[in-house]
Design a protein around this motif. Structure first.
Motif, PDB file in Angstrom:
ATOM      1  N   GLN A  39     -36.333   5.849 -17.042  1.00  0.00           N
ATOM      2  CA  GLN A  39     -35.422   6.085 -18.157  1.00  0.00           C
ATOM      3  C   GLN A  39     -34.373   7.132 -17.805  1.00  0.00           C
ATOM      4  O   GLN A  39     -33.208   7.009 -18.187  1.00  0.00           O
ATOM      5  N   GLU A  40     -34.772   8.150 -17.049  1.00  0.00           N
ATOM      6  CA  GLU A  40     -33.814   9.157 -16.596  1.00  0.00           C
ATOM      7  C   GLU A  40     -32.769   8.531 -15.679  1.00  0.00           C
ATOM      8  O   GLU A  40     -31.558   8.739 -15.850  1.00  0.00           O
ATOM      9  N   ILE A 186     -16.054   8.660  -9.843  1.00  0.00           N
ATOM     10  CA  ILE A 186     -17.040   9.148 -10.803  1.00  0.00           C
ATOM     11  C   ILE A 186     -18.238   9.739 -10.075  1.00  0.00           C
ATOM     12  O   ILE A 186     -18.759   9.142  -9.130  1.00  0.00           O
ATOM     13  N   LEU A 187     -18.689  10.905 -10.519  1.00  0.00           N
ATOM     14  CA  LEU A 187     -19.936  11.516 -10.038  1.00  0.00           C
ATOM     15  C   LEU A 187     -20.832  11.751 -11.245  1.00  0.00           C
ATOM     16  O   LEU A 187     -20.385  12.306 -12.255  1.00  0.00           O
ATOM     17  N   THR A 188     -22.087  11.346 -11.154  1.00  0.00           N
ATOM     18  CA  THR A 188     -23.037  11.626 -12.225  1.00  0.00           C
ATOM     19  C   THR A 188     -24.230  12.393 -11.676  1.00  0.00           C
ATOM     20  O   THR A 188     -24.638  12.187 -10.524  1.00  0.00           O
ATOM     21  N   THR A 189     -24.789  13.272 -12.505  1.00  0.00           N
ATOM     22  CA  THR A 189     -25.964  14.046 -12.120  1.00  0.00           C
ATOM     23  C   THR A 189     -26.739  14.452 -13.356  1.00  0.00           C
ATOM     24  O   THR A 189     -26.173  14.590 -14.448  1.00  0.00           O
ATOM     25  N   TYR A 190     -28.032  14.647 -13.156  1.00  0.00           N
ATOM     26  CA  TYR A 190     -28.911  15.052 -14.257  1.00  0.00           C
ATOM     27  C   TYR A 190     -28.808  16.539 -14.558  1.00  0.00           C
ATOM     28  O   TYR A 190     -29.217  16.996 -15.628  1.00  0.00           O
ATOM     29  N   CYS A 191     -28.286  17.335 -13.624  1.00  0.00           N
ATOM     30  CA  CYS A 191     -28.291  18.792 -13.746  1.00  0.00           C
ATOM     31  C   CYS A 191     -27.031  19.265 -14.461  1.00  0.00           C
ATOM     32  O   CYS A 191     -25.923  19.008 -13.995  1.00  0.00           O
ATOM     33  N   PRO A 213     -31.454  11.779 -21.238  1.00  0.00           N
ATOM     34  CA  PRO A 213     -32.642  10.988 -21.576  1.00  0.00           C
ATOM     35  C   PRO A 213     -33.677  11.871 -22.270  1.00  0.00           C
ATOM     36  O   PRO A 213     -33.377  13.008 -22.652  1.00  0.00           O
ATOM     37  N   ALA A 214     -34.890  11.383 -22.390  1.00  0.00           N
ATOM     38  CA  ALA A 214     -35.947  12.104 -23.096  1.00  0.00           C
ATOM     39  C   ALA A 214     -36.110  13.534 -22.576  1.00  0.00           C
ATOM     40  O   ALA A 214     -36.185  13.757 -21.361  1.00  0.00           O
TER      41      ALA A 214
END
Length: 225
Positions: A39-40, A186-191, A213-214
């Motif tokens: 999910q992340e 485009i750059l994506t990151t969780y941080c 996400p959660a």
């Protein structure tokens, strides 16, 4: 059960959405969120990254920082096949997961896919055409030493968190990544830590904050100016 199988079982973790993550003792972190691995990845890299790139670019040249378990590549391959849009996927990994461990990941079972092992079996340091729409180059090495063969218009930035790999979240490293990208990429990151946002901006990115996400309030999408 052999000693290697025992060690693999000790490293494997079932996350909240039923999918596996893996514990990395060297950096003291899991490869994915324990609150939901797939999910992340789906939220950060597919929804905010790949789907946005589909709307912006005719052909996607994607660079991933951290091949890891291969989950991001698997989700991307699945989306690419559904959309029938071409992606050239370059991923870098300094410490590849042993095939014996990759074979025990449950991603195919959870996601109803069938390419997890094929992604890990793909040869390193050469192009491998896994499907008509998905070409993979896995580079065995460190980002600091990587020399791009082309420019990229999408980057999945999935290094371990700054507490484990602080050297991969600096302004200098984002400048290196920016130098590999085309304007508008485009750059994506969780941080979403404040200094990560500042370092991205200093490297020439326009930073957007998006719901995560959660158990993750915000994640980042950055556009190279």
């Amino acid at each position: 059960m052999s000693n290697s199988e025992n060690k693999t079982q000790e490293r494997l973790v079932i996350t909240a959405d039923g999918s596996h993550s893996v514990w990395n003792a060297e950096v003291g972190q899991h490869y994915h969120s324990i609150f939901g691995a797939w999910q992340e990845s789906q939220r950060v890299f597919i929804e905010l990254g790949l789907q946005a790139a589909f709307a912006r670019f005719d052909q996607i040249r994607l660079f991933e920082m951290g091949f890891g378990t291969g989950l991001n590549a698997l989700l991307t391959l699945n989306e690419v096949e559904k959309a029938q849009k071409s992606v050239e996927y370059t991923s870098i990994e300094a410490y590849p997961l042993p095939l014996s461990e990759a074979e025990q990941l449950n991603f195919d079972e959870v996601l109803h896919t069938d390419q997890t092992v094929a992604l890990h079996q793909a040869a390193w340091n050469q192009w491998v055409e896994l499907t008509l729409f998905f070409k993979l180059w896995k580079h065995n090495g460190k980002l600091q030493d990587f020399r791009a063969m082309q420019t990229y218009n999408l980057v999945y930035y999935d290094a371990f968190a700054p507490e484990g790999q602080p050297e991969l979240w600096t302004q200098e490293i984002f400048e290196l990544v920016a130098g590999m990208m085309e304007p508008g990429g485009i750059l994506t990151t969780y941080c979403s830590k404040g200094y990560v946002q500042r370092n991205l901006k200093a490297a020439g990115f326009l930073v957007e904050k998006h719901p995560g996400p959660a158990r993750k309030r915000e994640v980042l999408r950055a556009i190279l100016q």
